[in-house]
Motif scaffolding. Structure first.
Motif, PDB file in Angstrom:
ATOM      1  N   UNK A 170     -18.522  -8.959  -1.261  1.00 26.84           N
ATOM      2  CA  UNK A 170     -17.331  -8.157  -0.985  1.00 26.84           C
ATOM      3  C   UNK A 170     -16.290  -8.349  -2.078  1.00 26.84           C
ATOM      4  N   UNK A 171     -15.919  -7.240  -2.724  1.00 25.11           N
ATOM      5  CA  UNK A 171     -14.853  -7.289  -3.733  1.00 25.11           C
ATOM      6  C   UNK A 171     -13.571  -6.603  -3.264  1.00 25.11           C
ATOM      7  N   UNK A 172     -13.659  -5.739  -2.282  1.00 24.31           N
ATOM      8  CA  UNK A 172     -12.487  -5.032  -1.792  1.00 24.31           C
ATOM      9  C   UNK A 172     -12.345  -3.657  -2.433  1.00 24.31           C
ATOM     10  N   UNK A 173     -11.903  -2.680  -1.626  1.00 28.06           N
ATOM     11  CA  UNK A 173     -11.804  -1.301  -2.088  1.00 28.06           C
ATOM     12  C   UNK A 173     -10.526  -0.656  -1.573  1.00 28.06           C
ATOM     13  N   UNK A 174      -9.976   0.238  -2.372  1.00 28.73           N
ATOM     14  CA  UNK A 174      -8.753   0.945  -1.968  1.00 28.73           C
ATOM     15  C   UNK A 174      -8.969   1.754  -0.700  1.00 28.73           C
ATOM     16  N   UNK A 175     -10.151   2.374  -0.562  1.00 29.47           N
ATOM     17  CA  UNK A 175     -10.353   3.232   0.604  1.00 29.47           C
ATOM     18  C   UNK A 175     -10.319   2.426   1.910  1.00 29.47           C
ATOM     19  N   UNK A 176     -10.670   1.149   1.838  1.00 30.57           N
ATOM     20  CA  UNK A 176     -10.550   0.308   3.033  1.00 30.57           C
ATOM     21  C   UNK A 176      -9.083   0.177   3.431  1.00 30.57           C
ATOM     22  N   UNK A 177      -8.228  -0.121   2.454  1.00 27.45           N
ATOM     23  CA  UNK A 177      -6.793  -0.250   2.719  1.00 27.45           C
ATOM     24  C   UNK A 177      -6.198   1.067   3.193  1.00 27.45           C
ATOM     25  N   UNK A 178      -6.587   2.167   2.562  1.00 24.12           N
ATOM     26  CA  UNK A 178      -6.021   3.466   2.915  1.00 24.12           C
ATOM     27  C   UNK A 178      -6.448   3.891   4.318  1.00 24.12           C
ATOM     28  N   UNK A 179      -7.702   3.623   4.683  1.00 22.65           N
ATOM     29  CA  UNK A 179      -8.167   3.986   6.019  1.00 22.65           C
ATOM     30  C   UNK A 179      -7.366   3.251   7.091  1.00 22.65           C
ATOM     31  N   UNK A 180      -7.048   1.986   6.818  1.00 28.83           N
ATOM     32  CA  UNK A 180      -6.235   1.216   7.764  1.00 28.83           C
ATOM     33  C   UNK A 180      -4.800   1.742   7.764  1.00 28.83           C
ATOM     34  N   UNK A 181      -4.271   2.032   6.595  1.00 30.64           N
ATOM     35  CA  UNK A 181      -2.888   2.513   6.493  1.00 30.64           C
ATOM     36  C   UNK A 181      -2.695   3.838   7.234  1.00 30.64           C
ATOM     37  N   UNK A 182      -3.675   4.726   7.173  1.00 30.77           N
ATOM     38  CA  UNK A 182      -3.585   6.001   7.899  1.00 30.77           C
ATOM     39  C   UNK A 182      -3.433   5.749   9.392  1.00 30.77           C
ATOM     40  N   UNK A 183      -4.223   4.848   9.932  1.00 30.08           N
ATOM     41  CA  UNK A 183      -4.161   4.553  11.361  1.00 30.08           C
ATOM     42  C   UNK A 183      -2.857   3.845  11.714  1.00 30.08           C
ATOM     43  N   UNK A 184      -2.386   2.997  10.818  1.00 29.23           N
ATOM     44  CA  UNK A 184      -1.106   2.328  11.030  1.00 29.23           C
ATOM     45  C   UNK A 184       0.038   3.337  11.083  1.00 29.23           C
ATOM     46  N   UNK A 236       0.856  -1.184   0.000  1.00 23.76           N
ATOM     47  CA  UNK A 236       0.000   0.000   0.000  1.00 23.76           C
ATOM     48  C   UNK A 236       0.893   1.236   0.000  1.00 23.76           C
ATOM     49  N   UNK A 237       0.590   2.179  -0.899  1.00 24.31           N
ATOM     50  CA  UNK A 237       1.307   3.446  -0.987  1.00 24.31           C
ATOM     51  C   UNK A 237       0.359   4.549  -0.522  1.00 24.31           C
ATOM     52  N   UNK A 238       0.705   5.189   0.588  1.00 23.40           N
ATOM     53  CA  UNK A 238      -0.122   6.229   1.187  1.00 23.40           C
ATOM     54  C   UNK A 238       0.534   7.588   0.989  1.00 23.40           C
ATOM     55  N   UNK A 239      -0.193   8.540   0.383  1.00 20.79           N
ATOM     56  CA  UNK A 239       0.299   9.886   0.125  1.00 20.79           C
ATOM     57  C   UNK A 239      -0.562  10.911   0.865  1.00 20.79           C
ATOM     58  N   UNK A 240      -0.023  12.099   1.069  1.00 21.36           N
ATOM     59  CA  UNK A 240      -0.798  13.219   1.588  1.00 21.36           C
ATOM     60  C   UNK A 240      -1.662  13.781   0.465  1.00 21.36           C
TER      61      UNK A 240
END
Length: 319
Positions: free
Chosen positions: A288-302, A79-83
């Motif tokens: 359920x197919x999966x969504x980027x926003x799910x991964x990003x929401x977790x990554x922000x908290x991580x 996962x690549x998380x940007x501002x």
């Protein structure tokens, strides 16, 4: 500087309640128009496929993507998380465990909103890595007293059940057959790569909630039309994504037996824009197919936890 978080770092920091909270919040943001999500895109070669999911959560100053490759040698997730405000890289996260937990969390959120409040027995198809996270997530939102698991490899199944029973403190037992897994279950979850339907509609009890988490391409199909005919409502994480890759739904849509307007988005149910379960006897379905926003929401908290606790390593770029 941007952070790099390894699988070991993720395992140290991530808890299922945190992931469930993050995933539910992401769906709320999508329903309220405060997030955007781009369905999975794939680049295919004979030996390797690259999968990319993109999205943004401006309220969390987050934009980014998850990229993973699938090959006979394995699957590799990042996962690549940007501002969102500056465009600078915030973090790169190894995301095998992250993805497993957020997939389970999505079904847990759906179960919280669609299953009967008195649901206590779950039937699960699959005894792999994803099924493990799935059971843990459902147990976090439901007072489960028993889980019946069906899988084809009996030796793997027995070890799986023993490990989950000990870890979760509830009875997790091997189902003798697919029918045994379904009959008498308040929640039925499918977490497989099956290309053919896993069970018959006649085995479902009134009031069952179904989580179908494995059919995210045309070649995968866990539920048959007989099951779909009994389900109302049919809830998806994203209608746009479901219309592209929900292997369970696409044949029915193609035949005109299901219309896109009949599908509900999970976020709209959570926010009260759509009604989820309206009667105790309804058989509800979450695809359920999966969504980027799910991964990003977790990554922000991580990322926030990692910086607070001094976990991870700084990257020499992205600052």
């Amino acid at each position: 500087m941007a952070l790099f978080l390894s699988e070991k770092d993720v395992e140290e920091l991530l808890t299922m309640p945190l992931v469930i909270e993050a995933v539910e919040a992401a769906h709320r943001e999508l329903s309220s128009g405060q997030a955007c999500d781009i369905p999975r895109q794939r680049t295919r070669l004979p030996q390797t496929t690259l999968h990319v999911l993109q999205g943004a959560l401006p309220g969390l100053d987050a934009i980014g993507y998850k990229a993973y490759t699938s090959n006979r040698s394995g699957v590799r997730f990042l996962v690549y998380l940007y501002s969102a405000s500056t465009g600078r890289l915030r973090a790169v996260v190894e995301a095998d465990r992250l993805g497993m937990m957020r997939t389970g969390a999505a079904s847990a959120v759906a179960t919280r909103w669609l299953a009967r409040p008195d649901a206590q027995v779950a039937g699960v198809f699959g005894a792999g890595w994803q099924a493990e996270g799935h059971i843990e997530a459902i147990a976090a939102v439901c007072p489960l007293r028993r889980v019946k698991v069906y899988a084809r490899r009996s030796e793997r199944l027995l070890a799986f059940c023993a490990r989950l029973s000990e870890r979760l403190g509830i009875e997790v037992a091997a189902a003798a057959s697919p029918e045994d897994a379904v009959r008498g279950s308040d929640i039925v979850s499918t977490v497989t790569t099956s290309a053919t339907p896993l069970f018959d509609a006649d085995w479902l009890s009134p009031g069952t909630h179904i989580n179908a988490a494995g059919s995210n391409s045309l070649i995968r199909r866990e539920l048959g039309e007989d099951v779909l005919k009994r389900c109302s409502p049919i809830v998806v994480d994203s209608i746009e994504t479901a219309l592209r890759e929900a292997g369970d739904l696409l044949p029915w849509l193609e035949k005109g037996r299901l219309q896109a307007r009949q599908l509900l988005e999970l976020g709209d149910v959570i926010c009260g824009r759509q009604t989820g379960r309206s009667a105790s006897a309804e058989i509800t379905l979450f695809e359920s197919q999966g969504m980027a926003i799910q991964d990003l929401a977790v990554a922000v908290r991580l990322e926030a936890l990692a910086r607070e606790r001094g976990v991870g390593s700084e990257l020499p770029f992205g600052g």
